[in-house]
Design a protein around this motif. Structure first.
Motif, short mmCIF file in Angstrom:
data_model
loop_
_atom_site.label_atom_id
_atom_site.label_comp_id
_atom_site.label_asym_id
_atom_site.label_seq_id
_atom_site.Cartn_x
_atom_site.Cartn_y
_atom_site.Cartn_z
N ALA A 183 -3.98 2.57 -1.52
CA ALA A 183 -2.87 3.45 -1.90
C ALA A 183 -3.39 4.79 -2.42
CB ALA A 183 -2.00 2.77 -2.96
N VAL A 184 -4.47 4.73 -3.22
CA VAL A 184 -5.05 5.97 -3.73
C VAL A 184 -5.58 6.82 -2.57
CG1 VAL A 184 -6.92 6.94 -5.12
CG2 VAL A 184 -5.59 5.04 -5.99
N ILE A 200 2.40 7.37 -6.61
CA ILE A 200 1.33 8.25 -7.09
C ILE A 200 1.56 9.66 -6.55
CG2 ILE A 200 -1.15 8.72 -7.00
CD1 ILE A 200 -1.55 5.67 -6.61
N SER A 201 1.84 9.76 -5.25
CA SER A 201 1.97 11.07 -4.63
C SER A 201 3.19 11.81 -5.12
CB SER A 201 2.07 10.94 -3.12
OG SER A 201 1.10 10.06 -2.64
N THR A 202 4.26 11.08 -5.45
CA THR A 202 5.47 11.74 -5.94
C THR A 202 5.18 12.37 -7.30
OG1 THR A 202 6.82 10.14 -4.79
CG2 THR A 202 7.89 11.41 -6.53
N MET A 203 4.53 11.58 -8.15
CA MET A 203 4.24 12.09 -9.49
C MET A 203 3.44 13.39 -9.41
SD MET A 203 3.68 8.81 -11.92
CE MET A 203 2.22 8.17 -11.18
N LEU A 204 2.41 13.37 -8.58
CA LEU A 204 1.57 14.56 -8.48
C LEU A 204 2.19 15.63 -7.58
CD1 LEU A 204 -1.82 12.73 -8.28
CD2 LEU A 204 -1.16 14.36 -10.03
N THR A 241 0.83 -1.20 0.00
CA THR A 241 0.00 0.00 0.00
C THR A 241 0.87 1.25 0.00
OG1 THR A 241 -0.15 -0.18 2.40
CG2 THR A 241 -2.01 -0.99 1.16
N ALA A 242 1.97 1.23 0.77
CA ALA A 242 2.77 2.46 0.94
C ALA A 242 3.57 2.80 -0.32
CB ALA A 242 3.70 2.32 2.14
#
Lengths: 317, 303
Positions: free
Chosen positions: A173-174, A106-110, A99-100
């Motif tokens: 994760a989302v 995802i969070s890094t990309m955004l 999950t992490a």
């Protein structure tokens, strides 16, 4: 002068005492905080190894099962209340990573792009509006996010990805990335803004465009600050409980498939510690999970802190 | 500075006064100690809570630990009431009589477990053996049971729940040898019956279990009928009008139901009798329904 001096002395004495008092007050506060963390850690360690007397530590990782033909097989299963108890935390560690890690990706990309936009591209007025809004995201109660993913997100995800498990690692994760994007975005923005204006000016004066300045001067200079933000975000994802408890499905499977249900370390503690009978092996195992989590997130935070300190020194030419 | 000090003094006087008022006179209270089944702990606590509100002179202390500990506590006199989720065995009653304890049995509620699937699932009934194979992971496609070609997605409760334990004991049971079967590792664990119902109502390949009372009136879920074996008739815990099928649950035709009991030492009297009367009263049985168990139909069924 002569009449004034004893009074002045009295004042200064009083002041000095006050100064000292304030100093001790702050020292005490700092000291208590450190002491508390230390005590928590010692308590965790004590509880997780208390049941160690007639118990092999390796059983926290695998149990050996003798097969019909006499050979032994290592089993990685979490069945704490079964008559034939199995307390392997391996599926739980895998669940946490499943999950992490996607959440951090995802969070890094955004988050990094949001940070760059805020620091380099957005005008100051727009930034003043956008930044608090993004930070507000981090303040959403995680139980609300978890509930949202469980009720709305899950159905939407199943319709899009045709997953067999409605609740799965990627869904959690989302959910996690809602709280990690702001962390990474804010830290990226701070890292970029701490870069002296001279560097930008020098770049422009050599004829570089804005994009060239960002991609070849600013990001390479701030890369350690950005990576510290990513590590801190990852640490938060590992430690987050409520979202994963509600959205991951909590099946302690030994799997590497992010579209299957997983059970994280945090969710296991949250779901089981309330009902476990104190002093049982299951209880100690939960504390052992706590210790592993504590050490893990502590190391992640430490690394991030070291990177940030190093960067500060580097920028101060 | 002076004003602040006097305020502080005033505040602490008020606090002290409030604290001394709040402290109830404990030595006037009758204490009822209850021990036993973990399944019944929450239910008992709810009974006790309401009862103590009505009778402030009674204090009820409840501890779990399982039906076995409840019997032991009744025998050695540390509990006045034992919560037991099964009937006492003959051996246990004999042993009690040797110790001059005469266990008296009171049925206080019914516990029934329903198996739920999505309404779109074409399957209506399963045998106990099929259910065992599904939840232990031996069967993993609905096609093997005559349904659609879908993977079976299992939903269950956290391992501390009484429902989990009951389901494991009665359905999974013991396989060859005396080793207890466990749920398949792929079983998703949901927090509470509500979340479980929510998940199954959205998942066409899902199956889950939970208290019958909770699911009986849900239109977005289908309650399966259960067959004891291949030749037996399928029996549903609910009737066609969504009411509970009391008859089948009462006489045990529905396989996943059981009585919950309170045992006393000898004929109860005084406070214990009053508490038991409260449990069996309409109000006490209403609490049973609230806690997702099945209330008894007639309120005086001491057997």
């Amino acid at each position: 002068m002569d009449t004034q001096s004893p009074y002045a002395k009295k004042i200064s004495k009083r002041f000095r005492a006050k100064e000292k008092l304030i100093k001790y007050f702050f020292f005490l506060n700092g000291f208590v905080t450190v002491l508390l963390i230390l005590l928590i850690f010692l308590f965790l360690l004590k509880e997780s190894f208390a049941g160690y007397t007639d118990f092999n530590l390796s059983e926290y990782f695998f149990t050996e099962k003798t097969l019909a033909d006499g050979s032994t097989e290592k089993i990685f299963e979490w069945f704490p209340t079964s008559e034939d108890q199995r307390l392997s935390i391996v599926p739980l560690i895998l669940g946490t990573l499943l999950t992490a890690i996607p959440a951090t990706i995802i969070s890094t990309m955004l988050g990094v792009f949001v940070g760059i936009y805020l620091s380099e591209i957005a005008g100051s007025r727009l930034r003043e509006i956008l930044k608090p809004i993004i930070e507000l995201f981090a303040g959403i109660p995680t139980v609300v996010l978890g509930f949202f993913m469980l009720v709305v997100g899950a159905t939407y995800f199943q319709d899009v990805f045709f997953t067999t498990s409605r609740l799965n690692a990627i869904l959690a994760a989302v959910g996690l990335s809602f709280i990690i994007i702001p962390i990474i975005a804010t830290l990226t923005e701070e890292a970029l803004r701490s870069i002296p204006l001279e560097l930008r000016m020098a770049s422009y004066s050599l004829g570089a465009t804005k994009w060239q300045t960002i991609s070849r001067v600013i990001i390479p200079t701030a890369v350690s600050g950005i990576s510290a933000g990513i590590i801190l975000g990852f640490g938060r994802a590992v430690g987050e409980t409520m979202i994963v408890l509600m959205a991951s499905g909590n099946a302690a499977e030994l799997t590497l498939d992010v579209f299957r249900s997983v059970r994280t370390m945090t969710a296991t503690i949250a779901a089981e510690l309330g009902e476990v009978s104190a002093g049982s092996q299951h209880y100690f195992a939960l504390f052992f999970i706590g210790t592993v989590l504590f050490i893990g997130t502590f190391l992640l935070n430490l690394i991030a802190e070291l990177i940030i300190n190093k960067m500060r020194k580097k920028i101060r030419f | 500075m002076f004003i602040l000090k006097s305020k502080l003094v005033f505040l602490s006087i008020i606090l002290l006064f409030a604290a001394s008022c709040k402290n109830p006179q404990l030595h006037d209270k009758t204490v009822i100690t209850i021990r036993g089944s973990d399944t019944m702990v929450n239910l008992s606590q709810k009974w006790a809570e309401v009862y103590m509100k009505k009778n402030p002179k009674v204090s009820i202390q409840i501890t779990g630990g399982g039906s076995g500990t409840g019997i032991a506590a009744l025998l050695n006199g540390t509990a006045m009431l034992a919560n037991i989720s099964r009937e006492l065995k003959d051996g246990e009653i004999e042993h009690a009589r040797e110790l001059n304890v005469e266990p008296m049995k009171f049925r206080v509620a019914l516990d029934g477990i329903a198996l739920i699937v999505n309404p779109s699932n074409p399957i209506d009934s399963l045998t106990l053996i099929q259910i065992r194979k599904i939840f232990s992971g031996e069967l993993n496609n609905w096609m093997e049971l005559g349904g659609e070609d879908r993977r079976i997605v299992l939903y269950g409760r956290e391992n501390s729940s009484g429902t989990y334990e009951y389901f494991r004991q009665t359905v999974l049971g013991t396989a060859n040898g005396n080793q207890q079967l466990d749920f398949a590792t792929s079983t998703q664990v949901l927090q509470g019956t509500a979340a479980l119902g929510e998940a199954v109502s959205h998942d066409r390949s899902g199956i889950g279990y939970g208290g019958v009372g909770y699911f009986a009136n849900r239109k977005d879920l289908k309650i399966l009928s259960i067959k004891k074996d291949n030749n037996a008739l399928p029996i549903s815990p609910i009737e066609s009008d969504n009411n509970l099928n009391y008859e089948a649950i009462y006489n045990g035709d529905y396989s996943l139901s059981r009585f919950l009991y309170c045992y006393t030492n000898g004929t109860p009297s005084g406070e214990i009798k009053e508490f038991l009367d409260f449990i069996l009263s309409e109000e006490g049985q209403k609490i049973v329904a609230e806690m997702e168990y099945i209330p008894l139909l007639d309120y005086q069924n001491q057997l």
